[in-house]
Structures are given as C-alpha cells and as structure tokens.
Design a protein around this motif. Structure first.
Motif, mmCIF file in Angstrom:
data_model
loop_
_atom_site.group_PDB
_atom_site.id
_atom_site.type_symbol
_atom_site.label_atom_id
_atom_site.label_comp_id
_atom_site.label_asym_id
_atom_site.label_seq_id
_atom_site.Cartn_x
_atom_site.Cartn_y
_atom_site.Cartn_z
ATOM 1 N N VAL A 6 -11.040 -4.653 2.912
ATOM 2 C CA VAL A 6 -10.937 -3.739 1.786
ATOM 3 C C VAL A 6 -11.257 -4.539 0.517
ATOM 4 O O VAL A 6 -10.748 -5.644 0.337
ATOM 5 N N LEU A 7 -12.131 -3.993 -0.335
ATOM 6 C CA LEU A 7 -12.438 -4.644 -1.611
ATOM 7 C C LEU A 7 -11.360 -4.246 -2.610
ATOM 8 O O LEU A 7 -11.210 -3.063 -2.941
ATOM 9 N N ILE A 8 -10.604 -5.234 -3.070
ATOM 10 C CA ILE A 8 -9.481 -4.993 -3.981
ATOM 11 C C ILE A 8 -9.702 -5.801 -5.257
ATOM 12 O O ILE A 8 -10.084 -6.974 -5.208
ATOM 13 N N THR A 9 -9.459 -5.160 -6.376
ATOM 14 C CA THR A 9 -9.609 -5.837 -7.657
ATOM 15 C C THR A 9 -8.253 -6.024 -8.320
ATOM 16 O O THR A 9 -7.310 -5.276 -8.068
ATOM 17 N N TYR A 41 0.845 -1.201 0.000
ATOM 18 C CA TYR A 41 0.000 0.000 0.000
ATOM 19 C C TYR A 41 0.880 1.252 0.000
ATOM 20 O O TYR A 41 0.633 2.199 -0.761
ATOM 21 N N GLN A 42 1.916 1.246 0.834
ATOM 22 C CA GLN A 42 2.799 2.399 0.918
ATOM 23 C C GLN A 42 3.573 2.622 -0.381
ATOM 24 O O GLN A 42 3.839 3.761 -0.763
ATOM 25 N N ASN A 43 3.924 1.541 -1.056
ATOM 26 C CA ASN A 43 4.748 1.623 -2.268
ATOM 27 C C ASN A 43 3.929 1.721 -3.541
ATOM 28 O O ASN A 43 4.477 1.644 -4.644
ATOM 29 N N ASN A 44 2.619 1.861 -3.394
ATOM 30 C CA ASN A 44 1.722 2.031 -4.534
ATOM 31 C C ASN A 44 1.633 0.787 -5.419
ATOM 32 O O ASN A 44 1.263 0.880 -6.588
ATOM 33 N N VAL A 45 1.989 -0.373 -4.869
ATOM 34 C CA VAL A 45 1.650 -1.635 -5.532
ATOM 35 C C VAL A 45 0.138 -1.829 -5.448
ATOM 36 O O VAL A 45 -0.497 -2.308 -6.382
ATOM 37 N N ILE A 46 -0.418 -1.442 -4.308
ATOM 38 C CA ILE A 46 -1.870 -1.352 -4.145
ATOM 39 C C ILE A 46 -2.257 0.095 -4.419
ATOM 40 O O ILE A 46 -1.873 1.000 -3.675
ATOM 41 N N LYS A 47 -3.007 0.329 -5.484
ATOM 42 C CA LYS A 47 -3.267 1.688 -5.955
ATOM 43 C C LYS A 47 -4.636 2.194 -5.527
ATOM 44 O O LYS A 47 -5.574 1.421 -5.315
ATOM 45 N N LYS A 48 -4.735 3.532 -5.437
ATOM 46 C CA LYS A 48 -5.945 4.180 -4.940
ATOM 47 C C LYS A 48 -6.527 5.096 -6.014
ATOM 48 O O LYS A 48 -5.801 5.604 -6.871
ATOM 49 N N ASN A 54 0.135 -4.928 -10.014
ATOM 50 C CA ASN A 54 -0.612 -3.960 -9.201
ATOM 51 C C ASN A 54 -1.983 -4.480 -8.838
ATOM 52 O O ASN A 54 -2.633 -5.172 -9.627
ATOM 53 N N LEU A 55 -2.407 -4.145 -7.629
ATOM 54 C CA LEU A 55 -3.783 -4.346 -7.179
ATOM 55 C C LEU A 55 -4.434 -2.969 -7.081
ATOM 56 O O LEU A 55 -3.747 -1.963 -6.889
ATOM 57 N N TYR A 56 -5.762 -2.931 -7.163
ATOM 58 C CA TYR A 56 -6.486 -1.657 -7.148
ATOM 59 C C TYR A 56 -7.592 -1.691 -6.097
ATOM 60 O O TYR A 56 -8.405 -2.620 -6.081
ATOM 61 N N ILE A 57 -7.592 -0.694 -5.219
ATOM 62 C CA ILE A 57 -8.669 -0.592 -4.232
ATOM 63 C C ILE A 57 -9.956 -0.199 -4.952
ATOM 64 O O ILE A 57 -9.998 0.823 -5.640
ATOM 65 N N ALA A 58 -10.982 -1.018 -4.801
ATOM 66 C CA ALA A 58 -12.292 -0.689 -5.357
ATOM 67 C C ALA A 58 -13.142 0.018 -4.315
ATOM 68 O O ALA A 58 -13.806 1.011 -4.595
ATOM 69 N N ASP A 59 -13.118 -0.494 -3.082
ATOM 70 C CA ASP A 59 -13.899 0.089 -1.989
ATOM 71 C C ASP A 59 -13.132 -0.154 -0.695
ATOM 72 O O ASP A 59 -12.664 -1.266 -0.447
ATOM 73 N N GLY A 60 -13.010 0.890 0.128
ATOM 74 C CA GLY A 60 -12.301 0.733 1.392
ATOM 75 C C GLY A 60 -11.052 1.576 1.510
ATOM 76 O O GLY A 60 -10.095 1.208 2.204
ATOM 77 N N HIS A 61 -11.050 2.744 0.858
ATOM 78 C CA HIS A 61 -9.876 3.622 0.919
ATOM 79 C C HIS A 61 -9.591 4.096 2.345
ATOM 80 O O HIS A 61 -8.428 4.202 2.745
ATOM 81 N N HIS A 62 -10.635 4.381 3.112
ATOM 82 C CA HIS A 62 -10.415 4.823 4.496
ATOM 83 C C HIS A 62 -9.898 3.673 5.359
ATOM 84 O O HIS A 62 -9.022 3.866 6.206
ATOM 85 N N ARG A 63 -10.416 2.461 5.149
ATOM 86 C CA ARG A 63 -9.978 1.321 5.948
ATOM 87 C C ARG A 63 -8.506 1.002 5.693
ATOM 88 O O ARG A 63 -7.756 0.699 6.633
ATOM 89 N N SER A 64 -8.091 1.055 4.433
ATOM 90 C CA SER A 64 -6.687 0.771 4.135
ATOM 91 C C SER A 64 -5.781 1.880 4.672
ATOM 92 O O SER A 64 -4.691 1.596 5.196
ATOM 93 N N ALA A 65 -6.216 3.125 4.556
ATOM 94 C CA ALA A 65 -5.416 4.227 5.098
ATOM 95 C C ALA A 65 -5.306 4.128 6.616
ATOM 96 O O ALA A 65 -4.256 4.429 7.196
ATOM 97 N N SER A 66 -6.381 3.701 7.284
ATOM 98 C CA SER A 66 -6.354 3.528 8.740
ATOM 99 C C SER A 66 -5.402 2.412 9.135
ATOM 100 O O SER A 66 -4.686 2.516 10.143
ATOM 101 N N ALA A 67 -5.386 1.318 8.353
ATOM 102 C CA ALA A 67 -4.478 0.212 8.639
ATOM 103 C C ALA A 67 -3.025 0.661 8.528
ATOM 104 O O ALA A 67 -2.176 0.288 9.346
#
Length: 406
Positions: free
Chosen positions: A145-148, A112-119, A202-215
């Motif tokens: 978090v819903l990730i696609t 998430y920090q390295n933008n492998v998981i994108k927002k 890469n993975l992409y956050i579909a829903d749950g941007h606040h939950r991933s940021a909180s984690a």
C-alpha cells in the motif's frame, strides 16, 4: 501514533532482480504479457499470472492455488530467498526526471481500523473479498500500500544520509526507470524509524485502498490462527512532498441525445466557455476544466460565487464536474460502472483524448486540474470519500521486488 515494524521479507537474488521484478500485471497489454511470459522465465509475472493462456477457463480457486505453487517453485529454484531477520528497506525510484524515495515496512491493521491510517477512496466489496481470498490462499503479498506521511526533518535527513551507503540492488528496467534498494537492518536504525513514526499522528493511504481493506478483512477472518503477520500489511511509506498526484481525465461516448449547441448552452449556465480551437489547452488552476468536442478544445471556468462556501467535497473539481455536467447533462450516474464513461490518467498526453474522440469512439472529453495532497488530507480527516477515479498517484511499486509472507 503510527506503528511500523520490520519484517522477514522474501526477495530476488541480486543477479536476477532486474529479470524478476515487473509492473502490476493488469498494466500490460495481452501482447506484452505473452511476450514477457514467453521470453523471460524469471519474470514474477509467471507467479502472479500462471496459466496465462487458460486464465479464462479455470476457476479463481484453481488460479490462486497455481499462484501459490509457482511462488514456491521460485523459492525452491533459488530465484527468491528469505531474509534471516526482520528488516526495513529504503527504496528509490528514478523515472523521467522524478525521484521517489521511501521506507518499506509493515503497517498496523489496528491503526487502519482506528483511523490512524486514513482513507480518501471508497472500495468495492467484491474486489476486497477477491483479494482477501487471494491472500488467504497464496499466503503472500508483493504489492505494498502506498502511504504518505507529513514531512519530517529527522526522517528526511536519515534517508538522505542512508542513501550514501552501499545498496543491495541497483538496476534499470525496460521502461527506463532506475531502482535502488537499501537494507535497514541495524537495531539502532530500526529503533530510530519506529520512534519517529510513532511521533506522527496520522498516515494517509495514497494508493491501495482495496489492498489495505483486504488485509483488514483477512485479519478478521484468520486472526484465530495466531499468525502475527496478519496484524500488519506491507506498505511503501513516502513523505507527502515526494508523491506525484495526477488527475484522471474523462471520456464520454455520447452527448445523451443533446446536439452540440444544446450541450454548450447548458454548460454556459455554470461555466464561462472559451473556444481554444486547436490549442492543446489544459486547466491551469482549480475550478478550471478542459474540454475537447467536435474537433475543438474549450476552456471551462466554473462560475459560482459561493463555491468557496460550499462543503469540502462540493469544492472538489471531480465532484463539480459530476454534479454540474456528467450527471445532469450527460446522464452518467455510476462513475464506476457506466459503460459510457472511460478514464485516462493525466500523465498521458491530451493528444490521446483528441485521437480517441476524432476516431469516433467517444464524443467528448474533459480534462481536470489535479488535486493536491492538502485537498486529499482534508477529505480524509473529515471521513469524506472522493469520487471514483479522482487521482492517479505515483510512484508505482514493482511486483516481485519485496514480498511480505502471511
């Protein structure tokens, strides 16, 4: 390369799973919440929303402690139990003719920090801080978090074959959904999934941007404690062809001092306008907008020849509506906090919009054409953020089905 891990989940005992799991509590009306809490002692709502009747009278700190205590009660009463070993899960939701199937796993905070998981959505810092504090005090999360991810023939084949095995849960809910859960616990299966997800760039956050940021914020705060579970957050990973993207339609309370004729004249500077009268018209393509005003439906067709040459964000329908209508004509600046605007998920009938306007609560409504996954990924790949309430994405996960402990 995307890293996923199995984890020792907590989940309901099989005979109570249909009673325990629930929708996210903020999707219930007050009457629905009261009913479920009164008549279903097994509902996970008792955990995530304890002291419901006094919720407005107690501090957040006390409420979070109440959540933690009630969660432990559910474990002590053997309503919930812990897996002995780390596992993945295969989860399927059948709802209203649609089937969603994906993998429940831990995803990496480092990715998430390295933008492998994108927002593609912005977050509100106070909400990120609030949920971080919730996680810190309760030590669990049940909303993944819903990730696609881009479709993979190998992963799709694995899922298709694995669904032929015996499930650990198979149950229906009162909103006419069917839920099925399989446990993926052999080392060969775990290795297979990890190896194939490592091939996905890469993975992409579909829903749950606040939950991933909180984690991520919790990890920064508590990583010194040495709890390895903080290095990951629970996610529901689903192929991009299997998610459903709806638009969020807009409702505005007034015309910002304009008469109907003045408003239509200003709209015509950027849109070709067709009066559809009582036809329940919805946009059929990108750059088309529906509008309901003063008892009639209208079709609005964006008329700029240079639209395909504009920037990626400028071409987004939600951004066009904001740039050409909501901000300059109707005076809406803050899409998140302006009390003159409200939102209706596109999965709801446009008759809901008509009814709210006919009753006088709002004066005009706009219907948008939904974004697609390609548009979302392009924005994320370019580190761009969609306007608030641009997408409503399914599936939605049930609370209490699988719990990730911290």
């Amino acid at each position: 390369m995307a890293k996923i891990i199995p984890f020792k989940a907590v989940r309901p005992v099989a005979d109570k799973v249909a009673l325990v799991t629930c929708k996210t509590y903020d999707t219930y009306s007050s009457a629905e919440l009261a009913s479920w809490l009164d008549y279903n002692p097994y509902s996970f709502l008792h955990v995530i929303h304890p002291a419901y009747a006094n919720a407005q009278k107690i501090t957040l700190d006390k409420r979070f402690r109440g959540v933690a205590l009630k969660y432990q009660d559910f474990k002590q009463e053997k309503i919930l139990f812990s897996e002995e070993d780390p596992v993945f899960y295969l989860y399927e939701i059948q709802a209203k003719g649609q089937t969603f199937t994906g993998i429940i796993a831990g995803t990496s905070v480092e990715d998430y920090q390295n933008n492998v998981i994108k927002k593609h959505e912005d977050t509100l810092q106070y909400r990120v801080e609030l949920f971080k504090d919730y996680l810190h005090q309760t030590h669990f999360n049940t909303e993944p978090v819903l990730i696609t991810y881009p479709d993979s023939v190998e992963i799709n084949t694995f899922i298709s074959l694995r669904k032929n095995s015996e499930a650990i849960y198979e149950f229906s809910t009162t909103n006419k959904e069917k839920h099925t859960l399989w446990k993926i616990d052999t080392q060969s299966e775990i290795d297979f999934l990890q190896e194939h997800f490592e091939k996905i760039p890469n993975l992409y956050i579909a829903d749950g941007h606040h939950r991933s940021a909180s984690a991520e914020l919790l990890y920064q705060q508590d990583k010194h404690l040495g709890n390895k579970n903080l290095n990951y957050f629970m996610s529901f990973l689903i192929a991009e062809s299997n998610i459903k993207i709806y638009e969020f339609n807009r409702l505005i309370r007034d015309l910002n001092g304009l008469t109907k004729d003045e408003f239509l004249k200003k709209l015509s500077e950027h849109f070709k306008i067709e009066d559809k009268d009582q036809e329940l018209w919805k946009p059929q393509n990108k750059y088309e907008f529906g509008m309901y005003l003063d008892g009639s439906f209208y079709a609005l067709f964006y008329q700029f020849n240079d639209k395909n040459e504009n920037g990626i964000l400028d071409n987004l329908d939600a951004q066009i509506l904001y740039d050409k209508v909501l901000h300059p004509l109707l005076g809406i600046e803050d899409l998140r906090n302006d009390e003159r605007i409200d939102y209706i998920p596109g999965k709801q009938s446009i008759l809901v919009i008509k009814e709210l306007i006919d009753e006088g609560e709002f004066e005009v409504g706009f219907m948008l054409y939904p974004s697609d996954i390609k548009e979302i990924k392009t924005l994320a790949d370019n580190n761009l953020i969609m306007p608030p309430k641009s997408t409503y994405i399914e599936p939605k996960f049930r609370s209490g089905l699988v719990v990730y402990e911290l």
